[in-house]
Write a protein that holds these residues in place. Structure first.
Motif, PDB file in Angstrom:
ATOM      1  N   ASP A   1      51.252 -61.068 -36.418  1.00 64.78           N
ATOM      2  CA  ASP A   1      50.088 -61.860 -36.008  1.00 64.78           C
ATOM      3  C   ASP A   1      49.776 -61.592 -34.542  1.00 64.78           C
ATOM      4  OD1 ASP A   1      51.988 -65.012 -35.824  1.00 64.78           O
ATOM      5  OD2 ASP A   1      51.871 -63.294 -34.441  1.00 64.78           O
ATOM      6  N   LYS A   2      48.804 -62.334 -33.983  1.00 66.10           N
ATOM      7  CA  LYS A   2      48.374 -62.037 -32.607  1.00 66.10           C
ATOM      8  C   LYS A   2      49.452 -62.308 -31.572  1.00 66.10           C
ATOM      9  CE  LYS A   2      46.184 -66.573 -31.959  1.00 66.10           C
ATOM     10  NZ  LYS A   2      44.913 -67.262 -31.646  1.00 66.10           N
ATOM     11  N   ASN A   3      50.491 -63.073 -31.971  1.00 65.78           N
ATOM     12  CA  ASN A   3      51.611 -63.344 -31.058  1.00 65.78           C
ATOM     13  C   ASN A   3      52.779 -62.371 -31.281  1.00 65.78           C
ATOM     14  OD1 ASN A   3      50.362 -65.645 -29.811  1.00 65.78           O
ATOM     15  ND2 ASN A   3      50.823 -66.814 -31.685  1.00 65.78           N
TER      16      ASN A   3
ATOM     17  N   THR B   1      49.815 -47.341 -36.044  1.00 64.75           N
ATOM     18  CA  THR B   1      49.462 -48.739 -35.763  1.00 64.75           C
ATOM     19  C   THR B   1      47.961 -48.928 -35.970  1.00 64.75           C
ATOM     20  OG1 THR B   1      51.231 -48.865 -34.115  1.00 64.75           O
ATOM     21  CG2 THR B   1      49.537 -50.571 -34.030  1.00 64.75           C
ATOM     22  N   LYS B   2      47.598 -50.081 -36.594  1.00 63.34           N
ATOM     23  CA  LYS B   2      46.186 -50.345 -36.840  1.00 63.34           C
ATOM     24  C   LYS B   2      45.895 -51.839 -36.703  1.00 63.34           C
ATOM     25  CE  LYS B   2      42.515 -49.135 -40.117  1.00 63.34           C
ATOM     26  NZ  LYS B   2      41.827 -48.243 -39.182  1.00 63.34           N
ATOM     27  N   LEU B   3      44.780 -52.154 -36.044  1.00 64.91           N
ATOM     28  CA  LEU B   3      44.312 -53.535 -35.949  1.00 64.91           C
ATOM     29  C   LEU B   3      43.461 -53.846 -37.178  1.00 64.91           C
ATOM     30  CD1 LEU B   3      43.250 -53.720 -32.194  1.00 64.91           C
ATOM     31  CD2 LEU B   3      45.237 -54.798 -33.228  1.00 64.91           C
TER      32      LEU B   3
ATOM     33  N   ILE C   1      40.921 -63.577 -38.546  1.00 66.25           N
ATOM     34  CA  ILE C   1      42.104 -63.535 -37.661  1.00 66.25           C
ATOM     35  C   ILE C   1      42.533 -62.082 -37.510  1.00 66.25           C
ATOM     36  CG2 ILE C   1      44.484 -64.331 -37.337  1.00 66.25           C
ATOM     37  CD1 ILE C   1      43.811 -66.681 -39.193  1.00 66.25           C
ATOM     38  N   GLU C   2      42.987 -61.729 -36.297  1.00 65.70           N
ATOM     39  CA  GLU C   2      43.408 -60.361 -36.008  1.00 65.70           C
ATOM     40  C   GLU C   2      44.893 -60.197 -36.309  1.00 65.70           C
ATOM     41  OE1 GLU C   2      42.022 -57.782 -32.412  1.00 65.70           O
ATOM     42  OE2 GLU C   2      43.934 -58.692 -31.848  1.00 65.70           O
ATOM     43  N   PHE C   3      45.224 -59.171 -37.083  1.00 68.42           N
ATOM     44  CA  PHE C   3      46.616 -58.832 -37.379  1.00 68.42           C
ATOM     45  C   PHE C   3      46.876 -57.382 -36.950  1.00 68.42           C
ATOM     46  CE2 PHE C   3      48.114 -62.432 -39.819  1.00 68.42           C
ATOM     47  CZ  PHE C   3      46.940 -63.040 -40.250  1.00 68.42           C
TER      48      PHE C   3
END
Length: 492
Positions: free
Chosen positions: A30-32, A102-104, A110-112
């Protein structure tokens, strides 16, 4: 509604099955940068169970999270990083090499972060093995005492050792690498190349073939070449490995040994030659004396008598000339590479003519059984005569040695015949024979069973070399006090 739900569940199950069997690790953050989901492959690579990773900070298994954050800062959805070589930390603290993408990705606004990585341990291991193998290959190539060339199937040189550079007279690899191998083969040896290639392809190797090779700048040398077929992983021919030895000095030494042995043979024949020459000279002398006496007694009209005498004189002069000419030819140096067709029986007769008188004076009978239907063979006639001379002298010496101990009918038998497309020449005697322990060594240079001062010990080794060049063999069969038979076999 239930149908739609079932379809979604079915598709979801299919997607999970695919993700679990991709063979790559998949982690969703997740974003964190907290791990929200992983597939089973992640656990197989780094040693964790799936439930041990869910909810954990990504830095637990990936020590370079801060760098990842900087890479993804201010990046929009669909941004990706491909083919990054990095490390993942296993449960027991070992850093495991991985190749990571790696991919957004967005999901419900929500961004993962999607991390997909491949275990690189096997690949790194193979790279290390390959590197070590390459280093070992290079070390062996450079440490070889012979010159080594790797030649592709098109005939071009693709690799060369340091000694090969020295042999061909250069310090620059580019003067050999990339060049066609035939460029360095002398015209006299070109015909051998096809046979060597065909045998290497069919049998996997060919050994000790003599070529005349050209140096890079000027000159040539005699090389002994052995070839091996190199195959790829599927067993298909990929290239040739050629091991080259510069044997020019050795050939020169052998040539000198042959010449020395010829001179030793001539020394052995000196008494017989002197007698052979004296006989016709005595006949000439007696004929001339008779002519002088008749000239004084007969009228000039009866000159026909003198014509007969003169013809007799010429016959003997011709006999002398033939003997002397052959001795000259026999003792002269001959180039081993000059190969002509010659008559085996004629070579045997020439050798016999130079030793027959010696044998006659020693009470040795020479019996010949020569097959007149033997075709001409390719080789050096003088070298072959040298072989026959060496064997005849050995037979004579063995008969004389036995004659010191007992009285018997001394005999040398010389036969030639065809058998299975092979010319056989057998020289046998009923002399002293050779002990079993000596037979295996008599072909070695400087090994002699004769008394000190009787032989040099190089006659048979030279004979073996000469017959080998004619693609033939020499076999010795002997029994002590019963005699020896030497069998020469030459392929048609």
């Amino acid at each position: 509604m239930n149908v739609l739900k079932n379809k979604i569940d079915k598709n979801t199950g299919l997607l999970k099955a695919i993700l679990e069997n991709l063979g790559v690790g998949i982690i969703i953050l997740d974003k964190n940068y907290i791990i929200r989901d992983v597939n089973e492959t992640v656990g197989e690579i780094i040693g964790y169970k799936k439930n041990e990773l869910l909810g954990q900070l990504y830095e637990t298994v990936y020590p370079f999270v801060e760098r990842l954050k900087k890479q993804l800062a201010t990046k929009s959805f669909s941004y990706d990083i491909k083919g990054e070589e990095t490390f993942m930390k296993s449960k027991d603290g070992v850093m495991i090499p991985i190749l990571k993408n790696t991919k957004l990705i967005p999901y419900n606004g929500i961004e993962f972060v999607l991390e997909i990585f491949q275990d690189m341990r096997e690949r790194k291991f193979m790279e290390k093995v390959l590197c070590e193998s390459e280093n070992m290959y290079r070390t062996l190539l450079e440490a070889s005492p012979e010159g080594i060339l790797i030649i592709n199937l098109s005939g071009r040189i693709i690799e060369v050792s340091g000694i090969a550079l020295e042999i061909f007279g250069t310090e620059k690899r580019q003067e050999l690498v990339g060049k066609h191998f035939l460029r360095f083969i002398d015209d006299k040896s070109l015909r051998k190349v096809r046979n060597v290639i065909e045998k290497t392809l069919s049998e996997g190797l060919e050994q000790d073939v003599e070529f005349i090779l050209k140096r890079i700048k000027k000159g040539s040398f005699i090389g002994e070449v052995s070839t091996t077929l190199i195959q790829d992983n599927h067993g298909r021919p990929s290239s040739f490995l050629a091991v080259i030895k510069d044997i020019s000095q050795r050939k020169e030494a052998e040539k000198q040994m042959v010449h020395t042995e010829r001179m030793a043979g001539l020394g052995e024949m000196a008494t017989g030659i002197a007698h052979e020459i004296n006989q016709p000279l005595n006949t000439i002398s007696m004929s001339l004396e008779n002519m002088l006496m008749r000239i004084a007694q007969l009228p000039p009209k009866k000159s026909f008598y003198f014509e007969g005498k003169i013809n007799k004189i010429f016959e003997n002069i011709y006999r002398i000339s033939k003997i002397i000419d052959h001795i000259r030819a026999f003792s002269r140096d001959h180039d081993d590479f000059v190969s002509t067709a010659f008559d085996i029986n004629e070579g045997i007769k020439n050798a016999l003519s130079m030793i027959s008188v010696q044998c006659e004076h020693r009470g040795i009978d020479i019996v010949t059984e020569l097959n007149t239907k033997i075709p001409a063979i390719q080789g050096n006639t003088y070298s072959f005569e040298q072989v026959v001379m060496n064997l005849l002298i050995n037979a004579k010496d063995a008969l004389e040695e036995k004659g010191k101990q007992e009285s018997f009918n001394k005999e040398i038998r010389v036969r030639s015949f065809l058998s299975n497309q092979t010319i056989n020449v057998v020289i046998s005697d009923n002399g002293q024979g050779i002990k079993k322990e000596d037979i295996r060594n008599v072909m070695l240079p400087f090994y002699s069973t004769k008394e000190v001062g009787k032989g040099t010990g190089i006659g048979l080794s030279i004979s073996f070399g000469i017959i080998k060049k004619m693609n033939g063999t020499i076999d010795i069969q002997s029994e002590t006090l019963k005699g020896t038979s030497v069998v020469i076999k030459l392929p048609l």
